[in-house]
Motif scaffolding. Structure first.
Motif, PDB file in Angstrom:
ATOM      1  N   ARG A 197       0.834  -1.207   0.000  1.00 26.54           N
ATOM      2  CA  ARG A 197       0.000   0.000   0.000  1.00 26.54           C
ATOM      3  C   ARG A 197       0.868   1.256   0.000  1.00 26.54           C
ATOM      4  N   GLU A 198       0.376   2.250  -0.761  1.00 28.97           N
ATOM      5  CA  GLU A 198       0.938   3.599  -0.768  1.00 28.97           C
ATOM      6  C   GLU A 198       2.443   3.622  -0.997  1.00 28.97           C
ATOM      7  N   ILE A 199       2.885   2.923  -2.021  1.00 26.67           N
ATOM      8  CA  ILE A 199       4.290   2.951  -2.428  1.00 26.67           C
ATOM      9  C   ILE A 199       4.490   4.128  -3.380  1.00 26.67           C
ATOM     10  N   ALA A 200       5.371   5.023  -3.042  1.00 32.74           N
ATOM     11  CA  ALA A 200       5.608   6.211  -3.864  1.00 32.74           C
ATOM     12  C   ALA A 200       6.697   5.932  -4.891  1.00 32.74           C
ATOM     13  N   VAL A 201       6.346   6.015  -6.157  1.00 34.87           N
ATOM     14  CA  VAL A 201       7.293   5.832  -7.258  1.00 34.87           C
ATOM     15  C   VAL A 201       6.969   6.851  -8.341  1.00 34.87           C
ATOM     16  N   GLN A 202       7.705   6.787  -9.440  1.00 37.46           N
ATOM     17  CA  GLN A 202       7.421   7.626 -10.601  1.00 37.46           C
ATOM     18  C   GLN A 202       7.212   6.733 -11.820  1.00 37.46           C
ATOM     19  N   LEU A 203       6.289   7.144 -12.680  1.00 40.15           N
ATOM     20  CA  LEU A 203       6.072   6.453 -13.949  1.00 40.15           C
ATOM     21  C   LEU A 203       6.703   7.266 -15.071  1.00 40.15           C
ATOM     22  N   LEU A 204       7.384   6.561 -15.969  1.00 38.97           N
ATOM     23  CA  LEU A 204       7.946   7.222 -17.145  1.00 38.97           C
ATOM     24  C   LEU A 204       6.869   7.297 -18.217  1.00 38.97           C
ATOM     25  N   CYS A 205       6.428   8.495 -18.533  1.00 40.42           N
ATOM     26  CA  CYS A 205       5.394   8.678 -19.547  1.00 40.42           C
ATOM     27  C   CYS A 205       5.997   8.513 -20.948  1.00 40.42           C
ATOM     28  N   GLN A 206       5.128   8.378 -21.935  1.00 40.37           N
ATOM     29  CA  GLN A 206       5.580   8.184 -23.313  1.00 40.37           C
ATOM     30  C   GLN A 206       6.425   9.360 -23.783  1.00 40.37           C
ATOM     31  N   SER A 207       6.146  10.571 -23.242  1.00 40.26           N
ATOM     32  CA  SER A 207       6.890  11.776 -23.628  1.00 40.26           C
ATOM     33  C   SER A 207       8.225  11.900 -22.909  1.00 40.26           C
ATOM     34  N   GLY A 208       8.472  11.039 -21.936  1.00 40.82           N
ATOM     35  CA  GLY A 208       9.683  11.133 -21.136  1.00 40.82           C
ATOM     36  C   GLY A 208       9.473  11.827 -19.804  1.00 40.82           C
ATOM     37  N   ARG A 209       8.292  12.427 -19.640  1.00 39.10           N
ATOM     38  CA  ARG A 209       7.974  13.089 -18.372  1.00 39.10           C
ATOM     39  C   ARG A 209       7.826  12.054 -17.267  1.00 39.10           C
ATOM     40  N   ARG A 210       8.178  12.426 -16.062  1.00 40.70           N
ATOM     41  CA  ARG A 210       8.036  11.534 -14.914  1.00 40.70           C
ATOM     42  C   ARG A 210       6.795  11.935 -14.119  1.00 40.70           C
ATOM     43  N   LEU A 211       5.911  10.990 -13.887  1.00 44.78           N
ATOM     44  CA  LEU A 211       4.666  11.240 -13.185  1.00 44.78           C
ATOM     45  C   LEU A 211       4.743  10.643 -11.778  1.00 44.78           C
TER      46      LEU A 211
END
Length: 400
Positions: A98-112
Protein backbone atom coordinates in the motif's frame (compact mmCIF):
# COMPACT_ATOMS: atom_id res chain seq x y z
CA UNK A 1 -31.98 8.92 -5.25
CA UNK A 2 -34.15 6.21 -6.86
CA UNK A 3 -36.09 3.63 -4.88
CA UNK A 4 -33.34 1.12 -5.70
CA UNK A 5 -30.75 3.42 -4.04
CA UNK A 6 -29.15 4.66 -7.28
CA UNK A 7 -28.56 8.23 -8.40
CA UNK A 8 -31.48 9.99 -10.05
CA UNK A 9 -30.68 10.39 -13.73
CA UNK A 10 -31.82 14.01 -13.78
CA UNK A 11 -29.09 14.95 -11.29
CA UNK A 12 -26.19 13.18 -13.06
CA UNK A 13 -23.85 14.94 -15.48
CA UNK A 14 -24.10 12.31 -18.24
CA UNK A 15 -21.32 13.92 -20.24
CA UNK A 16 -19.00 12.51 -17.57
CA UNK A 17 -18.30 8.91 -18.53
CA UNK A 18 -17.59 7.78 -14.99
CA UNK A 19 -20.87 9.00 -13.51
CA UNK A 20 -22.82 7.83 -16.53
CA UNK A 21 -21.29 4.38 -16.11
CA UNK A 22 -22.15 4.48 -12.40
CA UNK A 23 -25.81 5.04 -13.21
CA UNK A 24 -25.88 2.52 -16.03
CA UNK A 25 -23.93 -0.05 -13.97
CA UNK A 26 -21.48 -0.53 -16.84
CA UNK A 27 -18.43 -2.25 -15.28
CA UNK A 28 -16.17 -1.59 -18.25
CA UNK A 29 -16.98 2.13 -18.25
CA UNK A 30 -16.43 2.25 -14.50
CA UNK A 31 -13.04 0.56 -14.96
CA UNK A 32 -11.87 2.69 -17.87
CA UNK A 33 -13.04 6.06 -16.52
CA UNK A 34 -12.15 5.57 -12.86
CA UNK A 35 -10.46 8.55 -11.12
CA UNK A 36 -7.34 6.40 -10.72
CA UNK A 37 -5.24 4.21 -12.95
CA UNK A 38 -5.84 0.45 -13.03
CA UNK A 39 -3.40 -2.10 -14.40
CA UNK A 40 -3.33 -5.89 -14.17
CA UNK A 41 -0.10 -7.80 -14.65
CA UNK A 42 1.20 -11.33 -14.59
CA UNK A 43 3.48 -12.23 -11.64
CA UNK A 44 6.53 -11.25 -13.73
CA UNK A 45 5.05 -7.77 -14.30
CA UNK A 46 3.81 -8.27 -17.88
CA UNK A 47 0.84 -5.93 -18.44
CA UNK A 48 -2.34 -7.75 -19.44
CA UNK A 49 -4.93 -5.04 -18.82
CA UNK A 50 -4.87 -1.27 -18.35
CA UNK A 51 -7.60 1.34 -18.09
CA UNK A 52 -8.09 4.52 -20.12
CA UNK A 53 -7.26 6.77 -17.17
CA UNK A 54 -3.72 5.43 -16.90
CA UNK A 55 -3.26 5.56 -20.67
CA UNK A 56 -4.38 9.22 -20.68
CA UNK A 57 -1.99 10.08 -17.86
CA UNK A 58 1.04 8.42 -19.45
CA UNK A 59 0.32 9.03 -23.16
CA UNK A 60 0.80 5.37 -24.16
CA UNK A 61 -1.42 3.45 -26.59
CA UNK A 62 -2.93 0.29 -25.23
CA UNK A 63 -1.26 -1.83 -27.94
CA UNK A 64 2.17 -0.53 -26.85
CA UNK A 65 1.69 -1.86 -23.32
CA UNK A 66 -0.60 -4.89 -23.17
CA UNK A 67 1.42 -8.05 -23.69
CA UNK A 68 4.50 -6.01 -24.68
CA UNK A 69 5.78 -4.23 -21.58
CA UNK A 70 6.28 -5.07 -17.95
CA UNK A 71 5.10 -2.60 -15.34
CA UNK A 72 8.60 -2.22 -13.86
CA UNK A 73 9.86 -1.15 -17.30
CA UNK A 74 7.77 2.03 -16.90
CA UNK A 75 9.79 2.99 -13.84
CA UNK A 76 13.03 5.03 -13.78
CA UNK A 77 16.18 3.07 -12.80
CA UNK A 78 16.05 3.83 -9.07
CA UNK A 79 12.39 2.89 -8.72
CA UNK A 80 12.95 -0.19 -10.89
CA UNK A 81 15.60 -1.44 -8.45
CA UNK A 82 13.21 -0.76 -5.58
CA UNK A 83 10.49 -2.72 -7.40
CA UNK A 84 12.72 -5.77 -7.83
CA UNK A 85 14.33 -5.71 -4.37
CA UNK A 86 11.46 -4.55 -2.15
CA UNK A 87 8.11 -4.13 -3.87
CA UNK A 88 7.90 -7.52 -5.58
CA UNK A 89 9.28 -9.62 -2.66
CA UNK A 90 6.97 -7.85 -0.19
CA UNK A 91 3.97 -8.41 -2.47
CA UNK A 92 4.73 -12.12 -2.79
CA UNK A 93 5.20 -12.47 0.95
CA UNK A 94 2.23 -10.41 2.21
CA UNK A 95 -0.10 -10.54 -0.78
CA UNK A 96 -0.49 -6.75 -0.87
CA UNK A 97 1.39 -3.45 -0.69
CA UNK A 98 0.00 0.00 0.00
CA UNK A 99 0.94 3.60 -0.77
CA UNK A 100 4.29 2.95 -2.43
CA UNK A 101 5.61 6.21 -3.86
CA UNK A 102 7.29 5.83 -7.26
CA UNK A 103 7.42 7.63 -10.60
CA UNK A 104 6.07 6.45 -13.95
CA UNK A 105 7.95 7.22 -17.14
CA UNK A 106 5.39 8.68 -19.55
CA UNK A 107 5.58 8.18 -23.31
CA UNK A 108 6.89 11.78 -23.63
CA UNK A 109 9.68 11.13 -21.14
CA UNK A 110 7.97 13.09 -18.37
CA UNK A 111 8.04 11.53 -14.91
CA UNK A 112 4.67 11.24 -13.19
CA UNK A 113 4.71 10.94 -9.35
CA UNK A 114 2.24 8.25 -8.27
CA UNK A 115 1.17 6.18 -5.27
CA UNK A 116 0.75 2.46 -5.92
CA UNK A 117 -1.50 -0.08 -4.17
CA UNK A 118 -1.27 -3.70 -5.34
CA UNK A 119 -2.87 -7.03 -4.44
CA UNK A 120 -1.70 -10.48 -5.52
CA UNK A 121 -4.25 -13.16 -6.44
CA UNK A 122 -3.36 -16.85 -6.35
CA UNK A 123 -4.75 -19.94 -8.05
CA UNK A 124 -6.28 -22.93 -6.28
CA UNK A 125 -2.83 -24.41 -5.71
CA UNK A 126 -1.60 -21.17 -4.08
CA UNK A 127 0.67 -20.13 -6.93
CA UNK A 128 0.76 -16.40 -7.90
CA UNK A 129 -1.70 -15.79 -10.75
CA UNK A 130 -2.34 -12.07 -11.22
CA UNK A 131 -1.40 -8.71 -9.74
CA UNK A 132 -4.06 -5.99 -9.67
CA UNK A 133 -2.69 -2.48 -9.14
CA UNK A 134 -4.40 0.85 -8.48
CA UNK A 135 -2.30 3.92 -9.31
CA UNK A 136 -3.04 7.40 -7.95
CA UNK A 137 -1.68 10.64 -9.38
CA UNK A 138 0.49 12.18 -6.63
CA UNK A 139 1.66 15.26 -8.52
CA UNK A 140 0.02 17.73 -6.14
CA UNK A 141 1.02 15.68 -3.09
CA UNK A 142 4.62 15.55 -4.29
CA UNK A 143 4.63 19.30 -4.89
CA UNK A 144 3.24 19.83 -1.39
CA UNK A 145 5.85 17.51 0.14
CA UNK A 146 8.64 19.27 -1.77
CA UNK A 147 7.37 22.62 -0.54
CA UNK A 148 7.35 21.28 3.02
CA UNK A 149 10.91 20.01 2.59
CA UNK A 150 11.94 23.33 1.09
CA UNK A 151 10.31 25.21 3.98
CA UNK A 152 12.05 22.93 6.47
CA UNK A 153 15.38 23.44 4.72
CA UNK A 154 14.88 27.22 4.77
CA UNK A 155 13.97 27.07 8.46
CA UNK A 156 17.08 25.00 9.23
CA UNK A 157 19.26 27.40 7.25
CA UNK A 158 17.68 30.35 9.04
CA UNK A 159 18.25 28.66 12.39
CA UNK A 160 21.86 27.95 11.46
CA UNK A 161 22.36 31.60 10.50
CA UNK A 162 20.74 32.71 13.78
CA UNK A 163 22.98 30.35 15.75
CA UNK A 164 26.07 31.61 13.93
CA UNK A 165 25.01 35.21 14.52
CA UNK A 166 24.36 34.51 18.21
CA UNK A 167 27.76 32.84 18.51
CA UNK A 168 29.49 35.74 16.79
CA UNK A 169 27.66 38.31 18.90
CA UNK A 170 28.35 36.41 22.10
CA UNK A 171 32.02 36.12 21.20
CA UNK A 172 32.18 39.92 21.04
CA UNK A 173 31.38 39.98 24.77
CA UNK A 174 34.46 37.91 25.56
CA UNK A 175 38.15 38.64 25.03
CA UNK A 176 39.51 36.91 21.87
CA UNK A 177 42.09 35.27 24.15
CA UNK A 178 42.84 35.67 27.81
CA UNK A 179 46.26 37.30 28.08
CA UNK A 180 48.01 36.93 31.42
CA UNK A 181 50.76 39.16 32.79
CA UNK A 182 54.08 37.33 33.27
CA UNK A 183 53.64 37.30 37.05
CA UNK A 184 50.14 35.79 37.09
CA UNK A 185 48.18 32.97 35.42
CA UNK A 186 44.65 33.88 34.25
CA UNK A 187 42.18 31.67 32.35
CA UNK A 188 38.59 32.07 31.24
CA UNK A 189 35.80 29.81 29.96
CA UNK A 190 32.31 30.42 28.65
CA UNK A 191 29.47 28.03 27.75
CA UNK A 192 26.13 29.28 26.35
CA UNK A 193 22.84 27.76 27.41
CA UNK A 194 21.28 25.05 25.25
CA UNK A 195 22.50 24.95 21.66
CA UNK A 196 23.83 28.51 21.74
CA UNK A 197 21.15 29.82 19.36
CA UNK A 198 20.16 32.62 21.74
CA UNK A 199 22.48 35.34 22.97
CA UNK A 200 22.87 35.27 26.74
CA UNK A 201 23.80 38.00 29.20
CA UNK A 202 26.94 36.49 30.74
CA UNK A 203 30.24 38.19 29.96
CA UNK A 204 33.79 38.55 31.20
CA UNK A 205 36.82 40.62 30.29
CA UNK A 206 40.52 40.67 31.17
CA UNK A 207 42.61 43.70 30.29
CA UNK A 208 45.60 45.78 31.32
CA UNK A 209 44.87 49.15 32.92
CA UNK A 210 48.41 50.41 33.45
CA UNK A 211 51.96 49.37 34.23
CA UNK A 212 51.67 46.58 36.74
CA UNK A 213 47.88 46.83 37.02
CA UNK A 214 45.26 44.62 35.39
CA UNK A 215 41.50 44.27 35.68
CA UNK A 216 38.95 41.48 35.46
CA UNK A 217 35.25 42.14 34.91
CA UNK A 218 32.59 39.45 35.04
CA UNK A 219 28.83 39.89 35.02
CA UNK A 220 25.36 38.64 34.20
CA UNK A 221 22.78 40.86 32.48
CA UNK A 222 19.15 39.88 33.01
CA UNK A 223 17.35 38.33 30.05
CA UNK A 224 18.40 36.88 26.72
CA UNK A 225 18.19 37.78 23.07
CA UNK A 226 18.81 41.04 21.24
CA UNK A 227 17.92 43.37 24.12
CA UNK A 228 20.19 41.50 26.52
CA UNK A 229 22.95 41.65 23.91
CA UNK A 230 22.66 45.44 23.66
CA UNK A 231 22.82 45.83 27.45
CA UNK A 232 25.71 43.35 27.72
CA UNK A 233 27.70 45.31 25.15
CA UNK A 234 27.04 48.50 27.10
CA UNK A 235 28.13 46.83 30.35
CA UNK A 236 31.38 45.44 28.96
CA UNK A 237 32.53 48.66 27.31
CA UNK A 238 31.37 50.90 30.16
CA UNK A 239 33.46 48.87 32.61
CA UNK A 240 36.50 49.21 30.37
CA UNK A 241 36.03 52.97 30.06
CA UNK A 242 35.43 53.47 33.78
CA UNK A 243 38.48 51.34 34.67
CA UNK A 244 40.70 53.78 32.81
CA UNK A 245 39.12 56.70 34.65
CA UNK A 246 39.27 55.48 38.26
CA UNK A 247 41.36 52.89 40.19
CA UNK A 248 38.50 52.00 42.55
CA UNK A 249 36.38 48.93 41.62
CA UNK A 250 33.32 50.34 43.43
CA UNK A 251 33.52 53.51 41.35
CA UNK A 252 33.81 51.42 38.17
CA UNK A 253 30.63 49.54 39.06
CA UNK A 254 28.90 52.78 40.02
CA UNK A 255 29.65 54.08 36.53
CA UNK A 256 27.97 51.01 35.04
CA UNK A 257 24.99 51.48 37.36
CA UNK A 258 24.54 55.07 36.16
CA UNK A 259 24.79 53.98 32.52
CA UNK A 260 22.08 51.35 33.02
CA UNK A 261 19.74 53.87 34.64
CA UNK A 262 20.39 56.37 31.87
CA UNK A 263 20.18 54.15 28.81
CA UNK A 264 18.35 50.97 29.88
CA UNK A 265 16.27 51.73 32.99
CA UNK A 266 14.23 48.52 32.54
CA UNK A 267 17.29 46.28 32.82
CA UNK A 268 19.69 45.34 35.56
CA UNK A 269 22.76 43.18 36.01
CA UNK A 270 25.09 41.74 38.59
CA UNK A 271 28.81 42.25 38.17
CA UNK A 272 32.22 41.78 39.75
CA UNK A 273 35.15 44.05 39.16
CA UNK A 274 38.62 43.03 40.30
CA UNK A 275 41.65 45.33 40.08
CA UNK A 276 44.98 43.52 40.30
CA UNK A 277 48.13 45.28 41.51
CA UNK A 278 51.63 43.83 41.30
CA UNK A 279 53.94 45.55 43.78
CA UNK A 280 57.16 44.77 45.56
CA UNK A 281 55.08 43.34 48.41
CA UNK A 282 53.31 40.89 46.10
CA UNK A 283 49.96 40.58 44.33
CA UNK A 284 46.93 42.40 45.72
CA UNK A 285 43.31 42.16 44.59
CA UNK A 286 40.87 45.05 45.03
CA UNK A 287 37.32 43.76 44.64
CA UNK A 288 33.81 45.21 44.38
CA UNK A 289 30.60 43.24 43.82
CA UNK A 290 27.34 44.60 42.46
CA UNK A 291 24.98 41.86 43.68
CA UNK A 292 27.24 39.14 42.30
CA UNK A 293 28.70 35.97 43.82
CA UNK A 294 31.92 36.85 45.59
CA UNK A 295 35.23 35.45 44.29
CA UNK A 296 36.14 32.10 45.81
CA UNK A 297 39.73 31.71 46.95
CA UNK A 298 41.43 28.38 47.51
CA UNK A 299 44.60 28.94 49.45
CA UNK A 300 47.71 26.90 48.81
CA UNK A 301 46.99 24.88 51.99
CA UNK A 302 43.52 23.89 50.71
CA UNK A 303 41.41 26.27 52.80
CA UNK A 304 38.61 28.22 51.10
CA UNK A 305 37.28 31.72 51.70
CA UNK A 306 35.56 34.51 49.78
CA UNK A 307 36.95 37.94 48.99
CA UNK A 308 34.95 41.14 49.45
CA UNK A 309 31.37 42.00 50.35
CA UNK A 310 28.24 41.71 48.24
CA UNK A 311 26.79 45.06 47.17
CA UNK A 312 23.45 45.80 45.55
CA UNK A 313 22.37 44.77 42.05
CA UNK A 314 23.27 47.36 39.41
CA UNK A 315 20.53 49.28 37.63
CA UNK A 316 17.82 48.84 40.27
CA UNK A 317 18.24 51.35 43.12
CA UNK A 318 18.80 55.06 42.75
CA UNK A 319 22.01 54.80 44.78
CA UNK A 320 23.79 51.44 44.82
CA UNK A 321 25.57 50.18 47.91
CA UNK A 322 29.09 49.26 46.80
CA UNK A 323 32.28 48.76 48.77
CA UNK A 324 35.90 48.03 47.97
CA UNK A 325 37.72 45.12 49.62
CA UNK A 326 41.30 43.99 49.22
CA UNK A 327 43.19 40.74 49.65
CA UNK A 328 46.79 39.65 49.16
CA UNK A 329 47.53 36.49 47.22
CA UNK A 330 50.26 33.99 47.97
CA UNK A 331 51.97 31.49 45.63
CA UNK A 332 49.64 28.56 44.96
CA UNK A 333 46.44 30.53 45.65
CA UNK A 334 43.57 30.04 43.18
CA UNK A 335 40.72 32.59 42.85
CA UNK A 336 37.56 31.70 40.91
CA UNK A 337 35.01 34.20 39.55
CA UNK A 338 31.82 32.69 38.17
CA UNK A 339 28.22 33.44 37.12
CA UNK A 340 25.14 31.77 38.58
CA UNK A 341 24.88 29.32 35.69
CA UNK A 342 27.63 27.38 37.51
CA UNK A 343 26.17 26.89 40.99
CA UNK A 344 22.57 26.89 39.74
CA UNK A 345 23.17 24.20 37.14
CA UNK A 346 20.24 21.80 37.63
CA UNK A 347 19.78 18.06 37.40
CA UNK A 348 16.21 17.10 38.24
CA UNK A 349 15.65 18.85 41.60
CA UNK A 350 19.32 19.16 42.54
CA UNK A 351 21.63 22.13 41.99
CA UNK A 352 25.34 21.91 41.28
CA UNK A 353 25.70 24.29 44.27
CA UNK A 354 28.79 25.76 45.89
CA UNK A 355 29.87 22.52 47.56
CA UNK A 356 30.31 20.78 44.19
CA UNK A 357 32.09 23.87 42.88
CA UNK A 358 34.57 23.67 45.75
CA UNK A 359 35.15 20.02 44.90
CA UNK A 360 35.75 20.84 41.23
CA UNK A 361 38.27 23.53 42.20
CA UNK A 362 40.08 21.19 44.57
CA UNK A 363 40.23 18.38 42.01
CA UNK A 364 41.81 20.67 39.41
CA UNK A 365 43.89 22.96 41.63
CA UNK A 366 47.21 21.56 40.35
CA UNK A 367 46.34 22.52 36.75
CA UNK A 368 46.84 25.82 34.95
CA UNK A 369 44.27 28.61 35.33
CA UNK A 370 42.77 27.89 31.90
CA UNK A 371 42.55 24.18 32.62
CA UNK A 372 40.84 24.86 35.96
CA UNK A 373 38.25 27.10 34.24
CA UNK A 374 37.59 24.44 31.59
CA UNK A 375 37.35 21.72 34.25
CA UNK A 376 34.73 23.68 36.22
CA UNK A 377 32.54 24.17 33.14
CA UNK A 378 32.98 20.51 32.19
CA UNK A 379 31.94 19.42 35.69
CA UNK A 380 28.74 21.48 35.55
CA UNK A 381 27.92 20.17 32.08
CA UNK A 382 28.52 16.60 33.19
CA UNK A 383 26.24 17.18 36.19
CA UNK A 384 23.50 18.35 33.76
CA UNK A 385 24.10 15.44 31.35
CA UNK A 386 25.57 17.81 28.77
CA UNK A 387 22.52 20.11 28.61
CA UNK A 388 23.43 23.56 29.91
CA UNK A 389 20.29 25.16 31.36
CA UNK A 390 21.91 28.59 31.64
CA UNK A 391 24.97 30.46 30.41
CA UNK A 392 28.17 29.95 32.34
CA UNK A 393 31.18 32.25 32.59
CA UNK A 394 34.25 31.42 34.69
CA UNK A 395 37.51 33.31 35.21
CA UNK A 396 40.35 31.79 37.22
CA UNK A 397 43.34 33.56 38.75
CA UNK A 398 46.28 31.44 39.88
CA UNK A 399 49.47 32.66 41.50
CA UNK A 400 52.49 30.69 40.20
Amino acid sequence: MTEEGGLAATNVPFDDGFYAALVEDDPQELYDNAPCGYVSTLPDGTIVKVNETLLAWTGYHRDALVGRRRLQELLPPGDRIFYETHFSPLLRMQGKVREIAVQLLCQSGRRLPVLVNSVLTRDAAGAPRLIRTAIFDATERRAYEEELLSARRRAEESEARATALASTLQASFLPPAVVSPPWLDIGGAYRPAGDGSEVGGDFYDVFETGRGTWAIALGDVCGKGVTAAVVTALARYTLRAEALRTPYPSAVLAGLHDALLRYHPDHFCTALFVAIDHTAEGIRLNVASGGHHLPLRRRADGRFDTIGGTGTILGMLDRPQLTDSSASLEPGDVVVLYTDGVTEGRRDRQFFDEERLLGAITDSAALSAQEIADAIVASVLDFQHGDARDDMAVVVIKVP
